[in-house]
Structure formats: C-alpha cells, structure tokens
Design a protein around this motif. Sequence first.
Motif, PDB file in Angstrom:
ATOM      1  N   THR A  58       0.864  -1.176   0.000  1.00  0.00           N
ATOM      2  CA  THR A  58       0.000   0.000   0.000  1.00  0.00           C
ATOM      3  C   THR A  58       0.894   1.217   0.000  1.00  0.00           C
ATOM      4  O   THR A  58       2.106   1.088  -0.215  1.00  0.00           O
ATOM      5  N   SER A  59       0.341   2.365   0.250  1.00  0.00           N
ATOM      6  CA  SER A  59       1.130   3.585   0.356  1.00  0.00           C
ATOM      7  C   SER A  59       0.740   4.357   1.603  1.00  0.00           C
ATOM      8  O   SER A  59      -0.456   4.561   1.860  1.00  0.00           O
ATOM      9  N   LEU A  60       1.737   4.756   2.367  1.00  0.00           N
ATOM     10  CA  LEU A  60       1.519   5.636   3.507  1.00  0.00           C
ATOM     11  C   LEU A  60       1.204   7.023   2.990  1.00  0.00           C
ATOM     12  O   LEU A  60       1.648   7.398   1.907  1.00  0.00           O
ATOM     13  N   PHE A  61       0.453   7.782   3.764  1.00  0.00           N
ATOM     14  CA  PHE A  61       0.350   9.188   3.420  1.00  0.00           C
ATOM     15  C   PHE A  61       0.417  10.031   4.684  1.00  0.00           C
ATOM     16  O   PHE A  61       0.058   9.569   5.763  1.00  0.00           O
ATOM     17  N   PRO A  62       0.944  11.238   4.547  1.00  0.00           N
ATOM     18  CA  PRO A  62       1.138  12.089   5.719  1.00  0.00           C
ATOM     19  C   PRO A  62      -0.185  12.635   6.240  1.00  0.00           C
ATOM     20  O   PRO A  62      -1.081  12.969   5.459  1.00  0.00           O
ATOM     21  N   LYS A  63      -0.284  12.707   7.576  1.00  0.00           N
ATOM     22  CA  LYS A  63      -1.486  13.271   8.203  1.00  0.00           C
ATOM     23  C   LYS A  63      -1.136  13.696   9.616  1.00  0.00           C
ATOM     24  O   LYS A  63      -0.684  12.872  10.430  1.00  0.00           O
ATOM     25  N   ASP A  64      -1.291  14.966   9.913  1.00  0.00           N
ATOM     26  CA  ASP A  64      -1.118  15.504  11.265  1.00  0.00           C
ATOM     27  C   ASP A  64       0.234  15.177  11.887  1.00  0.00           C
ATOM     28  O   ASP A  64       0.311  14.752  13.040  1.00  0.00           O
ATOM     29  N   GLY A  65       1.313  15.350  11.119  1.00  0.00           N
ATOM     30  CA  GLY A  65       2.655  15.155  11.648  1.00  0.00           C
ATOM     31  C   GLY A  65       3.126  13.722  11.738  1.00  0.00           C
ATOM     32  O   GLY A  65       4.192  13.439  12.277  1.00  0.00           O
TER      33      GLY A  65
END
Length: 102
Positions: A58-65
């Motif tokens: 899958t792919s990680l995505f940035p969210k809230d630091g």
Amino acid sequence: MELSFAATVIHWRGPAPFYYARLPAEPAEAIARVRRTASYGWGAIPVTATIDGISFTTSLFPKDGTYLLPLKDAVRRRLGVTVDDVVMVDMTVGGAPREPDL
C-alpha cells in the motif's frame, strides 16, 4: 528501510471512510527523513507491511505530523482488527504500490 512498531487502528471519516494504523512518532520521523526519495508524489510513500503474518502493499500518506498506513477491508477483516486495536507492524519502505497479497 525496514521498520517494526506497534500502531493503533483508527477510523477516519474523510471523503472516503477508511481504517488506518497511525504510525507512532519514532517510525514516522525515520520515514520523514527519506520522504523525498521514497515518495512517488503527493507525499504518498509505497510500503510493504506485514501484520500477524499477513503481508500487503500500500502507500503511507502524511497526516497531522505522522503517517497513516491504510488497512483495506480485505486485510482488516482477515486480521480481525477494528478501531483502537493495537497491531504490530513490520514494514519495508519503498517499491511500487500495488494491490494487497491476500
């Protein structure tokens, strides 16, 4: 880069409701250091993750630091996890994103 960590499962009610494992600070900081070379765009970072012997890409995505590890329903149901559960994740950062190996 290979990482192992415990993560809490959350449910995000964004435009597309989904379950995620929210990365703790230490692995998120390690990923942030390589994000420019690991990302294929929009901050998304391809990974292969293994939880309780179930491996998926899958792919990680940035969210809230931090970063969120998506848990597709097919993966989450096989794991039997839901909101507030803690999962142990072994993860390799990099590679092309593709559908989970179920």
